[in-house]
Scaffold this motif. Sequence first.
Motif, short mmCIF file in Angstrom:
data_model
loop_
_atom_site.label_atom_id
_atom_site.label_comp_id
_atom_site.label_asym_id
_atom_site.label_seq_id
_atom_site.Cartn_x
_atom_site.Cartn_y
_atom_site.Cartn_z
N SER A 13 29.56 -33.19 -20.92
CA SER A 13 29.37 -34.57 -20.47
C SER A 13 30.51 -35.42 -20.99
O SER A 13 31.08 -35.14 -22.04
CB SER A 13 28.04 -35.12 -20.98
OG SER A 13 27.91 -36.50 -20.69
N ALA A 15 29.94 -38.87 -21.03
CA ALA A 15 29.27 -40.10 -21.46
C ALA A 15 29.18 -40.17 -22.97
O ALA A 15 28.92 -39.17 -23.65
CB ALA A 15 27.88 -40.17 -20.85
N THR A 18 23.51 -42.16 -24.41
CA THR A 18 22.36 -41.66 -23.66
C THR A 18 21.82 -42.77 -22.77
O THR A 18 22.15 -43.96 -22.96
CB THR A 18 21.26 -41.18 -24.61
OG1 THR A 18 20.74 -42.31 -25.34
CG2 THR A 18 21.79 -40.15 -25.60
N ILE A 19 20.95 -42.43 -21.84
CA ILE A 19 20.39 -43.45 -20.96
C ILE A 19 19.55 -44.44 -21.77
O ILE A 19 19.53 -45.64 -21.46
CB ILE A 19 19.56 -42.81 -19.82
CG1 ILE A 19 19.16 -43.87 -18.79
CG2 ILE A 19 18.35 -42.07 -20.37
CD1 ILE A 19 20.33 -44.57 -18.13
N ASP A 34 18.75 -47.33 -13.97
CA ASP A 34 19.37 -46.15 -14.58
C ASP A 34 20.63 -45.70 -13.84
O ASP A 34 21.62 -45.30 -14.46
CB ASP A 34 18.37 -44.99 -14.66
CG ASP A 34 17.42 -45.14 -15.83
OD1 ASP A 34 17.49 -46.18 -16.52
OD2 ASP A 34 16.60 -44.23 -16.05
N THR A 35 20.61 -45.74 -12.51
CA THR A 35 21.78 -45.29 -11.75
C THR A 35 22.99 -46.17 -12.05
O THR A 35 24.10 -45.68 -12.32
CB THR A 35 21.49 -45.31 -10.24
OG1 THR A 35 20.41 -44.41 -9.96
CG2 THR A 35 22.72 -44.87 -9.44
N THR A 38 24.11 -45.64 -15.73
CA THR A 38 24.81 -44.36 -15.92
C THR A 38 26.24 -44.46 -15.43
O THR A 38 27.18 -44.00 -16.10
CB THR A 38 24.08 -43.23 -15.17
OG1 THR A 38 22.76 -43.09 -15.71
CG2 THR A 38 24.82 -41.91 -15.31
N SER A 39 26.42 -45.09 -14.27
CA SER A 39 27.78 -45.28 -13.74
C SER A 39 28.60 -46.17 -14.66
O SER A 39 29.78 -45.86 -14.94
CB SER A 39 27.69 -45.91 -12.34
OG SER A 39 28.98 -46.16 -11.82
#
Length: 215
Positions: A13, A15, A18-19, A34-35, A38-39
């Motif tokens: 990953s 990132a 974390t979310i 969340d989408t 995350t982006s």
Amino acid sequence: MRSSLSITTPATSLALLTIEELRSAAGVTGAGQDTALTSLGLQVAASIMTECGIAIGSGGEPTLWQETLTETFRKVRCDELVLSRRHNIEIVSVTADAVLMDAAEYEADPESGVFTKLCGDLPVRWCATKVAVVYKAGFGEVPGDLKQAAMDFVRLAWLESKRDPALKSEVVDVPDVLKTEKTWWVGSVPGQSSEGAVPDVVSGQLARYRNIAIA
């Protein structure tokens, strides 16, 4: 002296957060955003890698997560080599002119990536046509200060997505139903000394991870 870098085992990953950490940084509850978060988290991570000058290798994007890399140096005539990636360096193997070197013949500083050849436990000059180094570099867990910088960046970016950061002031005059006057900043927005993507307050937290180009 130039080198070529390839990623043998890329990070799973890119990132840094974390979310759950993204939601906390943005002040969001539930999974509805969340989408977008995350982006945004991936954009923030990419901007931090650019700001820090993390070396790009073939086979993957730059990251501070641990990866296994192969770096090849040619026409080597120097006292020390400097590996393109650093932090928690672990040497897997070294080949100089097609000869596998013994682990006692070299050492690497795990933080700086300075790579030294040894003879009888003493530093000696590198002299080879080609040196290939396979090594691991990067973090198995995101360090606390890097995580905090990423969270601050997400927080600022999320707030700015809800407004225009170039807006200096807005006056609404209601008496004759509505009159709006807006003024805008010209040039850099105050509080941001550069035109880079990373805010100054975040950039200042990245000193440990910043790479300085060596001519």
